[in-house]
Design an enzyme around this catalytic site. Structure first.
Site, PDB file in Angstrom:
ATOM      1  N   HIS A  60      75.012 -13.436 -24.076  1.00 16.25           N
ATOM      2  CA  HIS A  60      75.179 -12.096 -23.708  1.00 16.25           C
ATOM      3  C   HIS A  60      76.489 -11.116 -24.412  1.00 16.25           C
ATOM      4  CE1 HIS A  60      76.126  -8.786 -19.674  1.00 16.25           C
ATOM      5  NE2 HIS A  60      76.553  -8.616 -20.946  1.00 16.25           N
ATOM      6  N   HIS A  62      78.697  -7.843 -27.061  1.00 16.22           N
ATOM      7  CA  HIS A  62      77.925  -6.322 -27.046  1.00 16.22           C
ATOM      8  C   HIS A  62      78.417  -6.228 -28.803  1.00 16.22           C
ATOM      9  CE1 HIS A  62      77.646  -4.992 -23.124  1.00 16.22           C
ATOM     10  NE2 HIS A  62      78.479  -6.083 -22.934  1.00 16.22           N
ATOM     11  N   HIS A 179      72.416  -6.084 -15.021  1.00 16.77           N
ATOM     12  CA  HIS A 179      73.796  -5.879 -14.563  1.00 16.77           C
ATOM     13  C   HIS A 179      73.390  -5.420 -13.397  1.00 16.77           C
ATOM     14  CE1 HIS A 179      78.158  -4.237 -15.115  1.00 16.77           C
ATOM     15  NE2 HIS A 179      77.728  -3.007 -13.937  1.00 16.77           N
ATOM     16  N   ASN A 279      84.361  -5.760 -16.288  1.00 17.17           N
ATOM     17  CA  ASN A 279      83.159  -5.022 -15.494  1.00 17.17           C
ATOM     18  C   ASN A 279      82.211  -6.601 -15.306  1.00 17.17           C
ATOM     19  OD1 ASN A 279      80.951  -4.236 -13.713  1.00 17.17           O
ATOM     20  ND2 ASN A 279      80.811  -1.688 -14.513  1.00 17.17           N
ATOM     21  N   ASP A 306      80.444 -11.883 -22.571  1.00 17.35           N
ATOM     22  CA  ASP A 306      79.967 -10.873 -22.542  1.00 17.35           C
ATOM     23  C   ASP A 306      81.156  -9.822 -23.143  1.00 17.35           C
ATOM     24  OD1 ASP A 306      79.579  -8.090 -21.370  1.00 17.35           O
ATOM     25  OD2 ASP A 306      80.577  -8.654 -19.468  1.00 17.35           O
ATOM     26  N   PHE A 324      86.795  -0.870 -19.619  1.00 17.03           N
ATOM     27  CA  PHE A 324      86.028  -2.005 -19.725  1.00 17.03           C
ATOM     28  C   PHE A 324      85.392  -3.078 -20.268  1.00 17.03           C
ATOM     29  CE2 PHE A 324      84.932   0.444 -15.467  1.00 17.03           C
ATOM     30  CZ  PHE A 324      85.730   0.056 -14.394  1.00 17.03           C
ATOM     31  N   GLY A 325      86.921  -4.448 -20.435  1.00 17.34           N
ATOM     32  CA  GLY A 325      85.598  -5.215 -21.512  1.00 17.34           C
ATOM     33  C   GLY A 325      86.606  -5.671 -21.971  1.00 17.34           C
TER      34      GLY A 325
END
Length: 429
Positions: A60, A62, A179, A279, A306, A324-325
């Site tokens: 997971h 990005h 999600h 999130n 994440d 978020f993140g």
């Protein structure tokens, strides 16, 4: 050719928990055994005092490519992964354009191969544009190498649409990674709804907004028979729902992030630190305790980061405006070693299960084992190295870490990917 000598090899898949040598020839392990003679011309890695495990995998992340390369690229994300000891990463599809076609999957794999650092395993979108309205090109993406399917960042709001997705994905023996967020319940929410959100005057994101959708998705798993993977679980009740589903024999798995294991909402204060905005949000101390129990007792299957990089100017603003993140590839393993393994709460065998073995099973990837013939994807770990989380630790483009300033013990010193030594003594090759 590569010879790793005298490392403590831990691999519960083959019953290894001992000091031995590992010889790598090409992209495969050639031999595992004590006192292997060094072949002529072989590179030798001294594993004395270190642990050797199957390559870490994060299912997971990005990497923001294509479309948001100012935040991260596949090249810089791969560098962060290799530095953190990861040999494989599964990239989420919320790029621009969304990865919802075979062409998009092929692009990411090609970029990962060109970077030459880690295996990039794209996750395809469930619906076109992640809009939840029409089925994405599932079959085409499977043909090009998609390992899972997810609309991460939004979640499929329509139960009927998700059922269609699961009916279709099941035919290809892939998992749907959900999600879980009921957006009508979480709209405008930024931190866990409760005492802290009230004190700080920030809109609350109720735990029910996650738990209701976990329960719904488990029922759709029961209906369709499709493998269901719950993304970044954050509440005790969510973990209990997964535990119950597993007891019933349903094909349900779940992942948890280090920030939900080791941080909680009590850290939020009047400084409004935007690196604590993610999130789902940080939950209560009781939730984090339940998640730590769940990852140790087998309820939860995988540790993921994440990894969500954002540019400095995006995070250095009002809490309500900031995205978020947080990033996490360079800190995930050190956090697990410091907080769970070194304290005796988690065995090395369990660490290998949640960071190496189980994620590959969820993503339907070839198993990596420390045995002859297996892919030479390996991580060498020094459990004694002390490090501080500073901006200089990060090899990706961004350093929006929730753990900035933390002092940790243990990290990957060497990463071997398909026989290639990409991280050498804590430095990228």
């Amino acid at each position: 050719m590569l010879l790793i000598k005298g490392a403590h090899v831990v691999d519960p898949q083959v019953g290894l928990d001992t000091v031995t040598d590992v010889l790598v020839e090409g992209a495969r392990i050639a031999r595992v055994g004590a006192n292997i003679k060094t072949p002529e011309g072989a590179e030798v890695i001294d594993g004395t005092g270190k642990y050797l495990v199957p390559g870490l995998i994060d299912i997971h992340v990005h990497f923001r490519d294509p479309g948001y390369e100012y935040k991260e690229t596949i090249e810089t994300g791969s560098a962060a992964a290799a530095a953190g000891g990861f040999t494989d990463v599964a990239t989420m599809p919320n790029t621009n354009p969304v990865t919802d076609t075979g062409e998009g999957v092929r692009y990411q794999i090609a970029k990962g191969d060109a970077a030459g650092l880690v295996h990039v395993r794209p996750i395809g979108a469930c619906t076109r544009g992640e809009k939840g309205e029409a089925l994405a090109e599932i079959g085409d993406m499977v043909a090009e190498g998609a390992c899972m399917f997810s609309d991460d960042g939004h979640g499929v709001q329509s139960a009927g649409m998700l059922r269609t997705v699961m009916d279709y994905v099941r035919q290809f023996d892939r998992a749907v990674a959900c999600h879980c967020e009921i957006e009508s319940l979480t709209e405008h929410g930024m931190v866990n709804e409760g005492r802290v959100s009230t004190r700080l005057g920030i809109a609350g994101w109720p735990a029910a907004g996650e738990e209701v959708e976990i329960a719904r998705d488990i029922e759709l798993c029961r209906l369709t028979g499709c493998a269901l993977h719950i993304c970044h679980i954050s509440t005790a009740r969510g973990a209990e729902l997964v535990r119950t589903a597993k007891a019933e024999g349903l094909p349900v798995t779940a992942e948890v992030c280090p920030h939900h294991l080791f941080l909680d909402e009590e850290l939020l204060d009047e400084t409004y630190n935007t690196n604590l905005k993610m999130n789902p949000p940080l939950r209560t101390p009781a939730d984090t305790a339940a998640l730590r129990e769940g990852i140790c007792d087998g309820t939860l299957d995988c540790v993921v980061t994440d990894h969500a990089p954002h540019a400095l100017h995006e995070k250095e603003c009002e809490f309500e405006i900031a995205p978020f993140g947080v990033v996490g590839l360079e800190t995930s393993l050190p956090l697990m070693l410091t907080n769970l393994v070194s304290t005796g709460k988690m065995s090395w065998q369990r660490l290998v299960e949640v960071m190496c073995v189980n994620p590959r099973k969820v993503a339907r990837l070839e198993a990596v084992k420390v045995e002859a013939g297996s892919p030479a994807d390996l991580t060498l770990i020094d459990p004694t190295i002390e490090l501080e989380v500073t901006p200089e630790l990060f090899c990706g483009k961004q350093h929006n870490s929730a753990f900035m300033g933390a002092k940790l013990t243990g990290r990957a010193t060497d990463t071997v990917v398909a026989g290639k030594h990409v991280l050498k003594d804590c430095k990228l090759a």
